[in-house]
Design a protein around this motif. Structure first.
Motif, mmCIF file in Angstrom:
data_model
loop_
_atom_site.group_PDB
_atom_site.id
_atom_site.type_symbol
_atom_site.label_atom_id
_atom_site.label_comp_id
_atom_site.label_asym_id
_atom_site.label_seq_id
_atom_site.Cartn_x
_atom_site.Cartn_y
_atom_site.Cartn_z
ATOM 1 N N LEU A 49 29.752 -12.298 56.332
ATOM 2 C CA LEU A 49 28.587 -13.135 56.049
ATOM 3 C C LEU A 49 28.692 -14.490 56.753
ATOM 4 O O LEU A 49 27.680 -15.023 57.229
ATOM 5 C CB LEU A 49 28.441 -13.332 54.539
ATOM 6 N N ALA A 50 29.904 -15.042 56.825
ATOM 7 C CA ALA A 50 30.086 -16.306 57.528
ATOM 8 C C ALA A 50 29.805 -16.138 59.025
ATOM 9 O O ALA A 50 29.211 -17.020 59.657
ATOM 10 C CB ALA A 50 31.504 -16.836 57.308
ATOM 11 N N CYS A 51 30.217 -15.008 59.587
ATOM 12 C CA CYS A 51 29.921 -14.718 60.999
ATOM 13 C C CYS A 51 28.419 -14.572 61.214
ATOM 14 O O CYS A 51 27.868 -15.080 62.207
ATOM 15 C CB CYS A 51 30.644 -13.453 61.440
ATOM 16 N N ILE A 52 27.758 -13.870 60.294
ATOM 17 C CA ILE A 52 26.302 -13.719 60.396
ATOM 18 C C ILE A 52 25.631 -15.075 60.342
ATOM 19 O O ILE A 52 24.707 -15.368 61.114
ATOM 20 C CB ILE A 52 25.779 -12.799 59.273
ATOM 21 N N PHE A 53 26.090 -15.940 59.432
ATOM 22 C CA PHE A 53 25.520 -17.290 59.320
ATOM 23 C C PHE A 53 25.695 -18.063 60.616
ATOM 24 O O PHE A 53 24.752 -18.686 61.118
ATOM 25 C CB PHE A 53 26.166 -18.050 58.161
ATOM 26 N N MET A 54 26.887 -18.036 61.175
ATOM 27 C CA MET A 54 27.156 -18.831 62.371
ATOM 28 C C MET A 54 26.406 -18.324 63.594
ATOM 29 O O MET A 54 25.943 -19.119 64.415
ATOM 30 C CB MET A 54 28.661 -18.860 62.663
ATOM 31 N N PHE A 55 26.274 -17.002 63.708
ATOM 32 C CA PHE A 55 25.669 -16.442 64.915
ATOM 33 C C PHE A 55 24.201 -16.056 64.753
ATOM 34 O O PHE A 55 23.470 -15.976 65.748
ATOM 35 C CB PHE A 55 26.475 -15.228 65.386
ATOM 36 N N ARG A 56 23.755 -15.806 63.490
ATOM 37 C CA ARG A 56 22.378 -15.350 63.292
ATOM 38 C C ARG A 56 21.565 -16.233 62.339
ATOM 39 O O ARG A 56 20.394 -16.006 62.132
ATOM 40 C CB ARG A 56 22.372 -13.896 62.775
#
Length: 236
Positions: free
Chosen positions: A206-213
């Protein structure tokens, strides 16, 4: 065209308009069910508003209206208000939610802990769906928008670390705090290695999704996964 979609869908103003229906649904549900069902991140977010006493809810609703008007004004100013943007954002969120449920779930419950398969969601369906929506909105605001951003800014600006290293450390630390918070409070569950690992892995995703999307897609991914988990789609 594809790059334009990725750019617009990641913007905070579009994210806020996108998550507004979930926020309204959750707040209306809390008004119906009662505050005892509140999500922990919701309580954390609204704690400063207790200074206003019984008017706290009114102040919060006014803030939501203000943020909405500012978001819409900003989007209009940039000439990119397009309601059709939100449908592919929703579909993208569904894909990520299924990825967390099936792929991350497979890694934790089938590969790492094949003999301990208890999923971390055991809520009554009606209240569980409401909590799912609240978790999607408020946990992403607290643990991703605020926490990941704060970690990232501190590590890059104060510690002068490189951006890639700052991103990795921010993602891991925010995911760890996100995981630990699930074992604190009235709605917390019992600690198990499986639930800890699954939440840690989910927090990283979820943190990756937040940062990239962006925030909006992270919110919907979280909420959709939780709803499907409450409906027991990922169990068995």
């Amino acid at each position: 065209m594809k790059s334009l979609y990725f750019s617009r869908s990641k913007r905070l103003a579009n994210s806020f308009v996108f998550i507004l229906p979930l926020l309204i649904l959750y707040e209306a549900g809390i008004a119906f069910y009662g505050s005892a069902l509140k999500n922990t991140a919701d309580t954390i977010t609204k704690t400063p508003l207790t200074l206003f006493g019984k008017s706290g809810s009114l102040v919060f609703n006014l803030l939501v209206i203000v943020f909405l008007l500012v978001a819409v004004f900003y989007i209009e100013k940039e000439h990119n208000l397009n309601v059709f943007l939100y449908f592919p954002m929703f579909i993208e969120s569904v894909v990520y939610a299924l990825f967390i449920g099936y792929v991350a779930g497979f890694v934790v419950y089938k590969v790492l802990f094949p003999y301990l398969l208890a999923m971390p969601f055991h809520w009554e369906t009606g209240g569980g769906i409401l909590l799912s929506v609240g978790a999607g909105v408020y946990e992403e605001i607290v643990f991703r928008l605020l926490l990941v951003s704060a970690f990232y800014l501190f590590i890059t600006k104060v510690l002068k670390a490189s951006k890639p290293l700052s991103a990795v450390v921010s993602i891991i630390f925010s995911a760890l705090i996100f995981t630990i918070m699930h074992y604190i409070g009235g709605l917390s569950g019992a600690f198990t290695y499986t639930s800890f690992m699954f939440r840690m892995l989910s927090g990283i995703i979820l943190a990756c999704i937040f940062m990239f999307r962006g925030l909006g897609i992270a919110v919907y991914t979280h909420a959709i996964y939780n709803v499907l988990a409450v409906l027991k789609l990922f169990q068995g």
